[in-house]
Design a protein around this motif. Sequence first.
Motif, PDB file in Angstrom:
ATOM      1  N   LYS A 173       0.830  -1.209   0.000  1.00 55.46           N
ATOM      2  CA  LYS A 173       0.000   0.000   0.000  1.00 55.46           C
ATOM      3  C   LYS A 173       0.861   1.253   0.000  1.00 55.46           C
ATOM      4  O   LYS A 173       1.837   1.360   0.749  1.00 55.46           O
ATOM      5  N   ASN A 178     -10.140   9.216  -1.675  1.00 53.11           N
ATOM      6  CA  ASN A 178      -9.770   8.237  -0.644  1.00 53.11           C
ATOM      7  C   ASN A 178      -9.331   6.896  -1.244  1.00 53.11           C
ATOM      8  O   ASN A 178      -9.415   5.856  -0.588  1.00 53.11           O
ATOM      9  N   LYS A 216      -7.326   3.721  -2.307  1.00 53.18           N
ATOM     10  CA  LYS A 216      -6.201   2.951  -1.785  1.00 53.18           C
ATOM     11  C   LYS A 216      -5.413   2.433  -2.985  1.00 53.18           C
ATOM     12  O   LYS A 216      -5.958   1.723  -3.831  1.00 53.18           O
ATOM     13  N   GLU A 224     -10.096   0.670  -4.805  1.00 52.36           N
ATOM     14  CA  GLU A 224      -8.811  -0.021  -4.643  1.00 52.36           C
ATOM     15  C   GLU A 224      -8.133  -0.140  -6.001  1.00 52.36           C
ATOM     16  O   GLU A 224      -8.742  -0.626  -6.958  1.00 52.36           O
TER      17      GLU A 224
END
Length: 1118
Positions: free
Chosen positions: A299, A318, A320, A356
């Motif tokens: 990450k 936001n 990831k 993601e």
Amino acid sequence: MADPAKIVEGLQNTTLKDLKGTEKRDSLIAIEKKYQQEWEDQKLFNADAPSTTDIPLHSITAAELREKFPKFFGTIAFPYTNGRLHVGHAFSFSKVEFHVGYVRMKGINVLWPQGYHCTGLPIKASADKLAKEVELFGQEFEKYKESDEPAVETVAAPAQREREDVTKFTAKKGKAAAKLVKMKYQFQIMRAMGIPLQQIHLFADPAYWLEYFPPLCKLDLSNFGSRIDWRRQFVTTDANPYFDAFVRWQMIRLRELHKVKYGKRHTIYSIKDGQPCMDHDRSEGEGVNPQLYVGIKMKVLEFASKAQEALKGKLPENAKVFLVPATLRAETMYGQVACFVSPKVTYGIYEAAPGEYFVMTERAAKNMAHQEIFAEEGVIKKAVDIQGSDLIGSLVNAPLSFHKDGVRVLPMESILETKGTGVVTCVPSDSPDDYATITDLAKKADYYKINKEWADLEIIPIIRTPTSDLLALELVKKLKIASPKDVKQLKEAKELAYKEGFYQGHMLVGDFKGEKVADAKPKVRAQLIEAGLAFEYAEPENKVVSRSGDECTVALMEQYYIDYGEESWRAIATEYVENKDGNGLNTYSNDARNAFMGVLDWLKQWACARTYGLGSKLPWAPEYLVESLSDSTVYMSYYTVAHFLHSDIFGREKGTGNITPEQMVDEVWDYIFCRTELTDDILAKSKIPKETLESMRREFEYFYPMDLRVSGKDLINNHLTFAIYNHIALFPREYWPKSFRVNGHLQLNGEKMSKSTGNFMTLDDVVKKYGADASRIALADAGDTIQDSNFVEDVADSTILRLHSLREWCEEVSKSQDLRTEKNDFEDALFDNEMNTLIQEAKHQYEDTNYKMALKSCFYDLINAKDIYRATCAAAGITLNKDLVFKYIRLQALSLTPIAPHWSEYIWLEILHETKTVQLARWPEVPEADASLSAARAYVLATQSNITSAESAQVKKLAKGKQISFDPKKPKRLTIFITKEFPKWQDGCIELVKETWDPATKTQSCTDKELSGRIAKIGKVKEAMPFVQRLKKRLRDGEPATSVFERKLDFDESKTVTAMVAGLKRATGLADVQVLLVTEGSKTGTDLLHGGEVDIKSSFAELAVPGQPSFLFENIEA
């Protein structure tokens, strides 16, 4: 349909390369054709089991039957019939052919059948291409204009990609690779194969291929002189309904045994074709399997400033974002200190799931799209591109790493877009590449424009190996690797590190501390995936291109597959291949056995069905076809009964059993193959007479198991290992294969065979150019190991002359009236014994399937022995002995029969006037070699050579002005000095080595310094020290101490030398020869020819030792 043999034969005759003077070749070919026809007329190679009429079924066991009537059953991996056989096919074929020829001579009943593999994609794909080309260009392609084609740039062949998993066995190339022809259109390929333009359109029908090429295969093998039982030939696929029934039975029984399963698995996949792309469906990449990695989710904690700027407003707030390196070594993730990207690569950021994103190459994204990694199967959503250079300096989390605050993204210039995800995690403790790179980065931080501390994190030991707890550091030091540019050393270091770590390493850290790496590896992998820190990811091990031209990926698909690798099944296969008790599989070499063991270690589920191509339908799911490597695992058993079922390759005409395909129900196959006993239900259901069923079972239980299976080494990875698994599943143990012999690939004239370079010959080309026997001898001479062998045209060419000259000599000498009838104990005895020696050696080599060495003994050395005998007799002024001449001719014909049967047949029938074919003759029985005669012969040859060398040495001294007492042009005498005693200093050395040598450890019991001191006391230090070292080496190499220490000659040297004198005088033009027996320190010697003592005036006498005489040349008065 036009006869394909005549069409192609007529065409290719005009394209053969001319040889200078073909009369000798043509005369050899003429007798080959004659005898091939005679053998066929006599049906010499048809083999049958003892009949149930003579020996009722079950009156004795199958094992007892095979013992009472010895048999041999040999096969090769049947060729794929989309072209003519090439010389590489013939190379594998010859290994069985030669052994068949030999075991027939032992009185063994031999079955040697041949079939044709037509299953799979290649024929269908090629036919479909032709159909489109006919539509596009016309039936004879008359609308095609070469001038309309754009210029094509020649591109060098890509280098073979480095193996990622070094524990897997690999072969350099496969059958598909060998079949590849770099031409744009299929009709061009067909023309290059010798198909007339007017015939090519017929190949748009896949069935036509099956009609066309199998007859040519039979023709080529027949012209080669093969000993095949052609009654048992067949084609695969549902084109032969009998074989189709056999394959259906096989698949049904495997499914019932829970060997065939249905589920999701990784497989090579063509997006364009919409189906798995199996080995024979590929134009590039045969033998390539999915490589399963762990994708590590690193990450992003903080993007580098350039990356932040490049990505501004292009990702959800936001989001990831993960860099996702692919690794095989999940257990090393504890040692991560950085993450590498290539500054030159453009990466994509792809949406894997809502919110993601993964950073990786486009190629990796295409692979992941069909592996249930992305939220939408088959859909690739790229958010944005980013340069690798912009990512450098970003901070990412490294799962399991001891550096909990994160590690930095750093540059690695050697990263390839064609491998993995384009992202690499850095574990310098155990990866030499990573250590070399991270060290280089730390040293040159300013050059790479990074902060030094980013590349200077602590390297923590994570795995203990016998070499070091920091294995990579130790290997880099040991191999003197100075930078990431030391590619060769790094490749070696990587392989060493991976193997030692995996097989001998133990974990020093983590939840599985203390466990073996091999045991901890899958546990760490599972732990990472379960925690959401990683995922399974697969891609092809190397580049794979389908025959439709699509570069393939890996997909996770619902498939029917054979569950190779299942624990209990693999355990049985492993035990059988290990062959510890001698009752398992004979692989003929440790290299081959190790290769099989390696494949058994990694081979797992194998997709056994496809939707496109030729083949048999999957019985319970007829929308699928049985895959081409799954219908060819136990077909060798089909050979045993094929002639009962059909009399042609397609099963259109019934065989001797008068059986229809519909009668071959599954229960019949079970009975034939000794899985069940005969019942009234089977008789009622099949309506096949009991006598016929019993006869078919007799054929199977007699000829099975296979005694020898030969193939190229590339098939260890699939076909051969599949055959082991399937035989274990379907047959009782007594019918499992007895031996697999694998050979390397065949080079042609020292270079890789290639159609594109013109270094390529079909079997038809070779036989027409050199004849069958010369071609067979060149193939035997090519080599026998698992390493690549070499067919040399010069060998074939010179063999023509050798065979022709030898035949002429045999004809002439057999008619000679000048042959002696009495035998002497010198020339005749030595020759006779040498023939016995060579025949025994050839027998040993044939038994071990070492045909190059067998050929050396029974051809090259036997001819040489004959030539030496002729020369020694001529030198002695005597003619040849009649009995020995005919013994030689007989032995030469018989011992060469396995390899060159046509030549042997001519000698056997036309010169020796035998009444029956040499194909029915027995291997010659000869007396055991007499060691004393063998030693005497070796002594004679060595002495003759040494005499010539001694005269040359004296002549050289004369030329240099160092000696004026000898003029080779004047009458000369040769004095030969021999002795019965070794020098006393040598005896002293031998006693010293005896005293200090420990036979148990094969080492000396004192230091070298002590030994040197004791040698000095003996004297002659300059000669003694090398002498002692030679003694020790012989002992270390395993030579028996009695042979090393007790230096007794096996023959009478005095008698042998005196017998040589007459021949020496004639051969060398000597006026006189003197033989003196001398003793150490004496000034006189005994004259062995005339008696009496003779004064010794030359120091040359001191050089003589037993078995090694010395020589002096002097001028004498005429």
